[in-house]
Enzyme design. Structure first.
Site, short mmCIF file in Angstrom:
data_model
loop_
_atom_site.label_atom_id
_atom_site.label_comp_id
_atom_site.label_asym_id
_atom_site.label_seq_id
_atom_site.Cartn_x
_atom_site.Cartn_y
_atom_site.Cartn_z
N CYS A 138 3.68 0.31 -6.14
CA CYS A 138 4.05 1.32 -4.72
C CYS A 138 3.71 0.10 -3.47
O CYS A 138 4.47 0.62 -2.50
CB CYS A 138 2.07 1.72 -4.98
SG CYS A 138 0.92 0.74 -4.65
N HIS B 121 -0.47 3.05 1.82
CA HIS B 121 -0.12 1.54 2.53
C HIS B 121 0.57 1.68 3.35
O HIS B 121 1.60 2.33 4.07
CB HIS B 121 0.91 1.34 1.26
CG HIS B 121 0.08 1.10 0.44
ND1 HIS B 121 -1.80 1.04 -0.11
CD2 HIS B 121 0.59 0.60 -1.45
CE1 HIS B 121 -2.03 1.40 -2.20
NE2 HIS B 121 -0.73 1.01 -2.86
#
Length: 352
Positions: free
Chosen positions: A131, A256
């Site tokens: 990710c 993120h």
């Protein structure tokens, strides 16, 4: 009857699986049967996909019979055991775990960057990246296609959901312990308030940042940092690319962020970088600091693209750009990329 391929979603009851079911309901309907599969303890649960309630099957050889494409959103050890079983039964496996990412016989695919790689899969398995890598690589790949990437220095600011439900629960619990206090003004007071249970993190995450994600690798690097390095090289087909990464956990639930220093083979300009990013598939350019416009996790959570802002040419190197990127780690960072790869395979099956 339908001639559309049969899809199995393995790990359908997990956090990424839940997002996957949303995406399958939102995307163009390229699938015939969608089979939901999970661990035996989740078997029998009813989940909704494409507006229909579907019963979850226990992961077994029988559950994988007759499947054309199997998306795996499960722990590494489960994927390592069961993905080859699904492939042996004739399914193309799209795996979201780390089990096969660096296998030379398994392509590591980001459809906006290297869609051609999906067609060469000797083991019948296609891997989706970590990710953190996915939160930046679409934007970096677009710039690489124009300028030729020569090196990366990256600092990540990773949401707690990247550590699974335990990460989310830990942050919420710790925030409840420090809410309404003046903790964080003296050394050690946050640690004392939250106690010894820091969950999946190396230190308290509430009112804090933790410069560590993953497990210890060689020479003080973390496994998460080495993943971003190795995966970026493989996706961009630049095996010797210099990549240096520092991974940091921050008290954000989902999405993120990364500060990226990208060095290229030739001189670059911000204007041309803006043109590239503004038209790149899967990228949103959001870059007007004078108006307070730059991506933050609060803007990006729940969206599919990589958002890019703070694009600057390096003060000391005319071949380098500085940029800040955000990507929802549960959507593009996990479920969406897996679904996009599966759709590439479905299109291939449909033209075979």
């Amino acid at each position: 009857m339908t001639d559309k391929p049969t899809l199995a979603v393995v790990g359908a009851t997990g956090a990424v699986g839940a997002v996957m079911l949303q995406i399958l309901s939102q995307h163009a309907d390229v699938w015939g049967e969608i089979r939901l599969v999970a661990s035996p303890r989740s078997a029998g649960r009813k989940l909704v996909v494409r507006g229909e309630e579907t019963e979850v099957l226990a992961l077994s050889e029988e559950a994988l019979e007759g499947v054309d494409v199997a998306m795996f959103d499960v722990p590494d050890d489960v994927a390592a055991q069961w993905a080859p079983v699904a492939a042996a039964k004739g399914a193309v496996v799209v795996d979201n775990s780390a089990a096969f990412r660096m296998d030379p016989d398994v392509p590591l695919v980001v459809p906006e960057v290297n869609p051609h790689a999906v067609r060469v899969r000797p083991r019948g398995i296609v891997a989706s990246p970590n990710c953190t890598t996915l939160s930046m690589i679409v934007a970096v790949g677009a710039l690489h296609a124009e300028f030729g990437l020569a090196g990366l220095v990256v600092s990540s600011y990773q949401a707690v959901s990247g550590a699974g439900r335990g990460g989310v629960d830990t942050l919420r619990t710790q925030l409840s312990l420090v809410a309404g206090t003046e903790l964080g003004t003296h050394p050690g007071d946050v640690r004392r308030a939250v106690g010894d249970d820091t969950g999946p993190f190396a230190a308290p995450i509430a009112l804090n940042v933790v410069p560590w994600a993953g497990s210890l690798a060689d020479d003080g690097w973390s496994s998460e940092e080495m993943k971003v390095r190795a995966e970026s090289r493989k996706i961009l087909d630049r095996p010797g690319l210099p990549v240096s990464v520092t991974c940091v956990r921050v008290p954000v639930l989902t999405t993120h962020s990364l500060a990226v220093h990208a060095r290229f083979e030739n001189e670059v300009s911000v204007d041309r970088a803006h043109e590239i990013l503004a038209t790149a598939p899967g990228v949103v350019l959001f870059d007007n600091p004078a108006a307070g416009e730059f991506p933050t996790p609060a803007d990006v959570v729940g969206t599919d693209p990589t958002w890019v802002g703070r694009v600057r040419r390096s003060l000391d190197d005319p071949t380098a750009l500085e940029l800040f990127v955000c990507g929802d780690n549960l959507r593009k960072g996990a479920a969406l990329n897996t679904a996009q790869i599966a759709e590439l395979v479905a299109a291939e099956i449909g033209t075979a």
